[in-house]
Scaffold this motif. Sequence first.
Motif, PDB file in Angstrom:
ATOM      1  N   SER A  65       0.719  -1.293  -0.083  1.00 56.07           N
ATOM      2  CA  SER A  65      -0.022  -0.096  -0.303  1.00 56.07           C
ATOM      3  C   SER A  65       0.682   1.276  -0.004  1.00 56.07           C
ATOM      4  CB  SER A  65      -0.862   0.005   1.260  1.00 56.07           C
ATOM      5  OG  SER A  65      -0.351   0.214   2.412  1.00 56.07           O
ATOM      6  N   GLY A 115       2.901   2.690  -2.532  1.00 55.03           N
ATOM      7  CA  GLY A 115       3.241   3.145  -3.601  1.00 55.03           C
ATOM      8  C   GLY A 115       3.128   2.247  -4.667  1.00 55.03           C
ATOM      9  N   GLY A 116       2.542   2.865  -5.838  1.00 52.86           N
ATOM     10  CA  GLY A 116       2.525   1.977  -7.021  1.00 52.86           C
ATOM     11  C   GLY A 116       1.238   1.162  -7.244  1.00 52.86           C
ATOM     12  N   SER A 117       0.381   1.131  -6.173  1.00 55.02           N
ATOM     13  CA  SER A 117      -0.938   0.512  -6.300  1.00 55.02           C
ATOM     14  C   SER A 117      -2.078   1.338  -6.488  1.00 55.02           C
ATOM     15  CB  SER A 117      -1.104  -0.467  -5.005  1.00 55.02           C
ATOM     16  OG  SER A 117       0.017  -1.467  -4.909  1.00 55.02           O
ATOM     17  N   ASP A 118      -2.088   2.110  -7.705  1.00 57.41           N
ATOM     18  CA  ASP A 118      -3.521   2.905  -7.760  1.00 57.41           C
ATOM     19  C   ASP A 118      -4.661   2.325  -8.378  1.00 57.41           C
ATOM     20  OD1 ASP A 118      -1.333   4.814  -7.249  1.00 57.41           O
ATOM     21  OD2 ASP A 118      -0.595   5.233  -9.263  1.00 57.41           O
ATOM     22  N   THR A 119      -4.657   1.275  -9.175  1.00 56.58           N
ATOM     23  CA  THR A 119      -5.812   0.849  -9.502  1.00 56.58           C
ATOM     24  C   THR A 119      -6.098  -0.726  -8.797  1.00 56.58           C
ATOM     25  OG1 THR A 119      -4.801  -0.071 -11.397  1.00 56.58           O
ATOM     26  CG2 THR A 119      -5.268   2.041 -11.526  1.00 56.58           C
ATOM     27  N   ASP A 166      -3.367  -2.975 -10.567  1.00 60.21           N
ATOM     28  CA  ASP A 166      -2.086  -2.765  -9.845  1.00 60.21           C
ATOM     29  C   ASP A 166      -1.951  -3.584  -8.724  1.00 60.21           C
ATOM     30  OD1 ASP A 166      -0.964  -0.657 -11.457  1.00 60.21           O
ATOM     31  OD2 ASP A 166      -1.951   0.710 -10.287  1.00 60.21           O
ATOM     32  N   TRP A 167      -3.324  -3.413  -8.071  1.00 59.62           N
ATOM     33  CA  TRP A 167      -3.315  -4.461  -6.674  1.00 59.62           C
ATOM     34  C   TRP A 167      -3.429  -5.951  -7.202  1.00 59.62           C
ATOM     35  CZ3 TRP A 167      -2.661  -3.362  -1.880  1.00 59.62           C
ATOM     36  CH2 TRP A 167      -2.738  -2.031  -1.539  1.00 59.62           C
ATOM     37  N   ASP A 200       5.350   8.651 -12.748  1.00 59.78           N
ATOM     38  CA  ASP A 200       4.574   8.286 -11.787  1.00 59.78           C
ATOM     39  C   ASP A 200       4.388   6.873 -11.914  1.00 59.78           C
ATOM     40  OD1 ASP A 200       3.026   7.923  -9.233  1.00 59.78           O
ATOM     41  OD2 ASP A 200       1.342   8.754 -10.233  1.00 59.78           O
ATOM     42  N   THR A 256       3.809   2.712 -11.659  1.00 63.57           N
ATOM     43  CA  THR A 256       2.648   1.823 -11.131  1.00 63.57           C
ATOM     44  C   THR A 256       3.363   0.595 -11.247  1.00 63.57           C
ATOM     45  OG1 THR A 256       1.508   1.494 -12.947  1.00 63.57           O
ATOM     46  CG2 THR A 256       0.864   3.331 -11.493  1.00 63.57           C
TER      47      THR A 256
END
Length: 381
Positions: free
Chosen positions: A54, A56-60, A63-64, A331, A333
């Motif tokens: 959680s 960074g890099g987990s925006d959508t 990503d998760w 930025d 992801t």
Amino acid sequence: MRDPHSGGSGRARPIALGARNTYLDLIRGVALLGIVVMNAVSYGLGAGPYFNLSAGGSDTWLDWLVAGFGEVFVDQKFMGLFSLLFGAGIALFCDRAAARTRLPALLSLWRNLLLLGIGLLHLALWEGDILVGYALVSPIIIALRNRRPRTLLILGGVMLLLSPVAAILFQASVPGDGSGLGGFWKAGVEPSATATWFIVTDFFSRAVGMMLIGVALYRNGVVTGDRSTAFYRRMARTGLGVGLPLAAAGLAWVVARDFSPDVAFVGTIPNTLGTAPAVLGYAGLIVLWNRRPESGLHRRLRSVGRMALTNYLIQTVLGVAALRYLLAEADLTRTMLVGFIGMVWAAQLWWSKAWLDRFRYGPAEWLWRMATYRRRQRLRR
């Protein structure tokens, strides 16, 4: 097949190429490509997002999904597989060197001292280097390499259990607000001293444990493909059936606690406990796949494995150059990192075979080999 041993003693001489064990090459190649999946997160996002999904890099949702897949199927497993092969490789090197020198252990120590030098240069480029750690623990593996497989398995298991114990002890020292974690749990800052000591302790316990297990599995013919197909099927089914659910349970626990700092260290325990079974499961699958009709992908992955040192170093050069410098302002992801990983895979699968079709060793392997024996080695085929 293993190289036959020939008699002789005296000054160490280079060990001939001989007949390579395709199982070892293929397992090492798969492990090497799996490692870049782990390391890409560190190259592009930093330490915090590597340990805390959680951070960074987990925006959508995609990503998760990528993050969760990596945590369950990749994290620790492919480094564990690589460590297992490193231990087996030390035993194999000493066995072959014993046919040509009276002091195979000394030659192996010199070889790993050279690896330490390579690792220190690599560490100057990227803080996630594993070669320094491997070289530092290699004397333990060299000293224990001739113990009975049962003894090695027990010692390896004990070493692996040190990591969960360390996680519990270190977690007890972390304040409730997580102020003792630093960049271990947050993006953009350095890990705290507590977190750094945990990372070092965790790495050494897992590395030594898997190396000792690797020596045992080399001695009893498991990683060299000497067991029956039914054995490897049971190994794959049992290993993955135990290891992957444990990793998934660990991820579910940390998610349920909303990535709270109070599970930063102890939340790694299920994944750590599941790593050894998962590694054995993956190894079993790879051996089974190696027994299927040979394909171009088999040959390419074996070539990646034969050039593991070169490819490992190149992965870092590409990762640092592309993700830390060229895309420093982007930025990034986790989904974007998948594209980078795919490009590295494609490049190394192509270039490793192309290189070995013309040359006997990878560039780094060739230099390492010359320094080991202190004499020039023929490179071209």
